[in-house]
Design a protein around this motif. Structure first.
Motif, PDB file in Angstrom:
ATOM      1  N   THR A  40       0.837  -1.199   0.000  1.00 38.53           N
ATOM      2  CA  THR A  40       0.000   0.000   0.000  1.00 38.53           C
ATOM      3  C   THR A  40       0.873   1.251   0.000  1.00 38.53           C
ATOM      4  O   THR A  40       0.970   1.963  -0.995  1.00 38.53           O
ATOM      5  CB  THR A  40      -0.949  -0.010   1.205  1.00 38.53           C
ATOM      6  OG1 THR A  40      -0.194  -0.137   2.427  1.00 38.53           O
ATOM      7  CG2 THR A  40      -1.942  -1.153   1.101  1.00 38.53           C
ATOM      8  N   PRO A 100      -4.173  -5.713   1.045  1.00 34.87           N
ATOM      9  CA  PRO A 100      -4.427  -4.384   1.629  1.00 34.87           C
ATOM     10  C   PRO A 100      -5.757  -4.278   2.370  1.00 34.87           C
ATOM     11  O   PRO A 100      -6.575  -3.404   2.091  1.00 34.87           O
ATOM     12  CB  PRO A 100      -4.392  -3.470   0.402  1.00 34.87           C
ATOM     13  CG  PRO A 100      -4.860  -4.330  -0.713  1.00 34.87           C
ATOM     14  CD  PRO A 100      -4.362  -5.707  -0.419  1.00 34.87           C
ATOM     15  N   SER A 187      -4.612   0.694   3.300  1.00 27.89           N
ATOM     16  CA  SER A 187      -5.483  -0.479   3.313  1.00 27.89           C
ATOM     17  C   SER A 187      -6.928  -0.089   3.634  1.00 27.89           C
ATOM     18  O   SER A 187      -7.194   0.902   4.304  1.00 27.89           O
ATOM     19  CB  SER A 187      -4.995  -1.495   4.360  1.00 27.89           C
ATOM     20  OG  SER A 187      -5.038  -0.937   5.665  1.00 27.89           O
TER      21      SER A 187
END
Length: 327
Positions: A40, A100, A187
């Motif tokens: 991420t 994520p 995320s």
């Protein structure tokens, strides 16, 4: 002595090879701060089981208050030792981990994530990242690793080692360089606390994909007056049963004492000192645990010494003011 969030450090730039991964893991086990890649964004990592290490994250980021932090694990089995997974949480983990997605679940009885990382709450935010370098560091460290985005609070999240170094160089121990991140946004955060999964933050996993797995629409944070607990979403559930009196000079009869610095009240029968030396990082690491311990003694109130409104003191005072607010 108060620890300044800008106290200079020599920040190493580590290559994402076996030697760099091993050094990053060793720094984390020793209580250090390392910016490391996930799929991420780059995360500012510290040992989630150490309140002192977690306090270092807040100091380096100049984070204004003690939000719950996401703890990262190498696999689902490790995560289940930290949190209690209902059927929805387990299905989401099995479908989207590594990846994520962050799940907020009740902390397990054996949870080792520090109270500071959990903001004193009975929940824990967990994620298994997909990035191979992050996975290798987590496996080598052998403990949960807290890792909010590797940037100073309020600034743009870091998606490269250069970004992290520009924002945090001189404030942390190392940056582990594995190139730019793939997803580039944080995320998705979903809470699984009462049978109705809630979307607390959109992110790298689309809402529609989550709804397909659980077979129902996600409740959106804030619906029907709910106040979900997650990273970035503060709540006041950590307030003790006892009344809290702030900026006190000394305890009154029947009160417990939460001190700071050499205040002269350490001989009080119900006294704990957040940091006899006046170190704000040490004080932050003790805050939630000491409030809880004093509350179990059943005092009429907890008198709290004055805490400097600087550095981590701002976050400590934020939590204490919320604990002292009328209920």
């Amino acid at each position: 002595m108060n620890q300044s969030p800008s106290a200079p450090r020599q920040t190493k730039l580590l290559a994402a090879d076996a030697a760099g991964i091993a050094e990053a893991a060793e720094l984390l086990r020793a209580g250090g701060l390392v910016a490391l890649p996930t799929e991420t964004v780059y995360g500012l990592a510290a040992d989630a089981t150490s309140g002192t290490a977690v306090a270092g994250i807040y100091a380096a980021k100049e984070r204004p208050s003690f939000n719950p932090l996401i703890s990262h694990l190498p696999d689902l089995a490790s995560a289940r030792r930290q949190g209690l997974f209902d059927a929805n949480a387990l299905a989401l983990a099995q479908n989207f981990w590594p990846g994520p997605l962050t799940l907020v679940v009740p902390a397990s009885p054996g949870c080792t994530v520090s109270e500071l990382a959990r903001a004193g709450l009975a929940t824990v935010a967990l994620r298994v990242p997909a990035h191979p370098v992050a996975h290798a560091v987590l496996a080598a460290a052998g403990r949960p690793i807290a890792a909010p985005s590797a940037n100073r609070s309020g600034r743009i999240s870091a998606t490269s080692a250069e970004d992290a170094l520009a924002d945090l160089g001189g404030r942390i121990d190392a940056v582990l360089d594995a190139g730019p991140t793939e997803v580039g946004v944080e995320s998705t955060v979903v809470s699984c606390l009462d049978g109705a999964p809630r979307l607390l933050r959109p992110g790298g996993v689309p809402r529609e994909a989550i709804e397909h797995v659980i077979g129902r629409p996600l409740v959106i944070a804030g619906d029907a007056g709910h106040a979900p607990i997650s990273p970035g979403m503060l709540a006041s559930h950590y307030a003790p049963a006892a009344r809290v009196r702030l900026d006190a000079e000394a305890p009154q009869p029947g009160e417990a004492w939460l001190g700071f610095g050499p205040d002269g009240n350490d001989d009080h029968p119900q006294a704990l000192n957040l940091s006899p030396s006046g170190d704000l990082r040490e004080a932050a690491s003790h805050l939630f645990g000491y409030l809880r311990r004093l509350d179990t003694l059943g005092p009429s109130a907890i008198a709290v010494a004055r805490i400097p409104e600087q550095g981590l003191g701002e976050a400590i005072n934020d939590r204490l003011r919320r604990a002292a607010a009328p209920r």
